[in-house]
Design a protein around this motif. Sequence first.
Motif: not given
Length: 96
Positions: A29, A32-33, A35, A40, A47-48
Amino acid sequence: MANSNASPIQTHLQRFLETRQPPKTFCPSEVARALSNEELQTEGAKEWREVMPTVREVVWEMRDRGEVEVLQKGEVLAADTTLDQVKGPIRVRKAV
């Protein structure tokens, strides 16, 4: 050094692997955060959380190539563990 053909997810994963030396781990995560909104969008997400399945898939590909280890509850997952079998949080680190 990032591959110019790498996806934003691959680029961020590589950065985390280069900055967190074993035994240090990170959560997918975090990738992902990391990005940006633009990154995205290139992944078709707003959203992530929407990219988490893709991040986990890329992690599994890297694990299958021997580049990373995937841990759950502090234990390295067996080589024959499939992504579909894993429920709950995982951690990633550079393979040693």
